[in-house]
Scaffold this active site. Structure first.
Site, PDB file in Angstrom:
ATOM      1  N   TYR A  35      -4.735   2.415  -5.214  1.00 34.54           N
ATOM      2  CA  TYR A  35      -5.402   1.146  -4.890  1.00 34.54           C
ATOM      3  C   TYR A  35      -6.747   1.055  -5.607  1.00 34.54           C
ATOM      4  O   TYR A  35      -7.064   0.030  -6.226  1.00 34.54           O
ATOM      5  CB  TYR A  35      -5.589   1.050  -3.378  1.00 34.54           C
ATOM      6  CG  TYR A  35      -6.405  -0.138  -2.916  1.00 34.54           C
ATOM      7  CD1 TYR A  35      -5.896  -1.437  -3.000  1.00 34.54           C
ATOM      8  CD2 TYR A  35      -7.683   0.027  -2.385  1.00 34.54           C
ATOM      9  CE1 TYR A  35      -6.643  -2.534  -2.572  1.00 34.54           C
ATOM     10  CE2 TYR A  35      -8.429  -1.062  -1.948  1.00 34.54           C
ATOM     11  CZ  TYR A  35      -7.900  -2.334  -2.043  1.00 34.54           C
ATOM     12  OH  TYR A  35      -8.637  -3.425  -1.619  1.00 34.54           O
TER      13      TYR A  35
ATOM     14  N   SER B 263     -13.379  -4.700  -4.629  1.00 31.94           N
ATOM     15  CA  SER B 263     -13.595  -3.900  -3.422  1.00 31.94           C
ATOM     16  C   SER B 263     -14.674  -2.867  -3.737  1.00 31.94           C
ATOM     17  O   SER B 263     -14.928  -2.573  -4.913  1.00 31.94           O
ATOM     18  CB  SER B 263     -12.291  -3.180  -3.056  1.00 31.94           C
ATOM     19  OG  SER B 263     -12.492  -2.256  -2.020  1.00 31.94           O
TER      20      SER B 263
ATOM     21  N   ASP C 196       3.947 -16.319  -5.914  1.00 30.13           N
ATOM     22  CA  ASP C 196       3.913 -14.860  -5.942  1.00 30.13           C
ATOM     23  C   ASP C 196       3.133 -14.476  -7.194  1.00 30.13           C
ATOM     24  O   ASP C 196       3.612 -14.687  -8.319  1.00 30.13           O
ATOM     25  CB  ASP C 196       5.344 -14.318  -6.006  1.00 30.13           C
ATOM     26  CG  ASP C 196       5.381 -12.792  -5.960  1.00 30.13           C
ATOM     27  OD1 ASP C 196       4.375 -12.152  -6.342  1.00 30.13           O
ATOM     28  OD2 ASP C 196       6.419 -12.236  -5.556  1.00 30.13           O
TER      29      ASP C 196
ATOM     30  N   LYS D 136      -8.275  -1.657  -8.421  1.00 33.26           N
ATOM     31  CA  LYS D 136      -9.490  -2.472  -8.265  1.00 33.26           C
ATOM     32  C   LYS D 136     -10.513  -2.167  -9.371  1.00 33.26           C
ATOM     33  O   LYS D 136     -11.285  -3.034  -9.759  1.00 33.26           O
ATOM     34  CB  LYS D 136     -10.087  -2.276  -6.867  1.00 33.26           C
ATOM     35  CG  LYS D 136      -9.220  -2.834  -5.735  1.00 33.26           C
ATOM     36  CD  LYS D 136      -9.015  -4.346  -5.834  1.00 33.26           C
ATOM     37  CE  LYS D 136      -8.305  -4.915  -4.610  1.00 33.26           C
ATOM     38  NZ  LYS D 136      -8.039  -6.367  -4.709  1.00 33.26           N
TER      39      LYS D 136
END
Ligand SMILES: NC(=O)c1ccc[n+]([C@@H]2O[C@H](COP(=O)([O-])OP(=O)(O)OC[C@H]3O[C@@H](n4cnc5c(N)ncnc54)[C@H](O)[C@@H]3O)[C@@H](O)[C@H]2O)c1
Length: 263
Positions: free
Chosen positions: A159, A146, A66, A163
């Protein structure tokens, strides 16, 4: 197994499905020996990927990890070095991409996103670099960023910010680790047709009243190539970043978006 990478070892996190699985296939085909990691809840899928890459004749092991937990990531690198002899490439691919509405972003939601996407990459880079420095001979750090790490898209503020942070961590690593012969680069996909993207498309039905598949079509239409990416499209870029042809590429955020966003 012979070939330019046949003595080299790569770790891929989040390798049980999607882009990570495609990267595992690609690196196996390129001759890397592999340590494939994922959360224990995805162990069955991960073991399936280990079996799949076996057909390329390379050695692969699966390890639970993890990436939110530093001790797990340190253990992953230590176990890889023990079982496969060294670590030459780290692909910090694991990530999550929950959608949001800006005014509703809650602390718990934000923190969990940062634990996986940001701390996960930082810990993965640090642990792998520590091993690479001890070995000597350099290495390659690679992470999933991304197009969302370059510009912000609607309903993905948290999000995207995670990134952006990945890109910063990557640049810091490139600046400080070059003296050890270690490079750091991130891959920046646009939409890729995985479970993650399917969930995002579904969320846009609720958040923006789109038809199912509507967000996907909208973004596919933005690309001159007229489609979204398949995981294998991204794996090809990672194959380049992991192999010797990228030796002088460092600190970069490389987009793989079919020409949908040009800068
Ligand atoms: N799919 C896209 O459109 C897209 C676009 C740009 C970037 N990305 C990035 O690419 C990466 C892979 O995305 P995907 O589409 O394959 O997603 P996916 O959801 O299909 O797979 C993600 C994998 O990461 C694993 N993972 C999640 N949390 C983890 C944790 N705490 N520790 C270890 N593993 C964990 C999951 O179990 C899964 O195997 C992500 O970092 C994502 O942000 C995806």
């Amino acid at each position: 197994m012979t070939g330019i990478n046949s003595t080299r070892v790569a770790i891929v996190t989040g390798a049980g499905q999607g882009i990570g699985r495609a990267i595992a296939h690609r690196l196996a085909r390129d001759g890397f020996r592999l340590a494939l990691a994922d959360v224990s809840g995805n162990a069955k899928a991960l073991d399936g990927v280990v079996t799949e890459v076996g057909k390329f004749g390379t050695k692969a092991i699966s390890l639970p990890c993890d990436v939110r937990k530093k001790e797990d990531v340190d253990g992953l690198v230590a176990e890889t070095a023990k079982e496969l002899g060294q670590v030459n490439v780290m692909v910090a691919n694991a990530g999550i991409a929950p959608t949001d509405s800006f005014m509703d972003i809650e602390p718990k939601f934000f923190d969990n996103l940062y634990e996986v996407n940001v701390r996960g990459v930082l810990f993965s880079y640090q642990a792998a670099a520590r091993q690479m420095i001890a070995q000597g001979g350099g290495g390659k750090l690679i992470a999933a960023c991304s197009v969302s790490g370059i510009g912000v898209g609607i309903h993905q503020t948290a999000y995207c910010s995670s990134k952006f942070a990945v890109r910063a961590i990557n640049q810091g690593a490139a600046l400080e680790l070059g003296k050890y012969g270690i490079t750091a680069n991130v891959y920046c996909p646009g939409p890729v047709l995985t479970d993650m993207w399917k969930k995002i498309d579904d969320d846009f039905v609720t958040l923006d009243g789109k038809n199912s598949g509507g967000r996907t079509k909208e973004l596919a239409d933005l690309s001159p190539l007229g489609r979204c990416a398949e995981p294998e499209d991204i794996a090809k870029l990672v194959g380049f970043l992991a192999g010797p042809d990228s030796d002088f590429v460092n600190g970069q955020a490389m987009q793989c978006n079919g020409g949908a966003w040009l800068s």
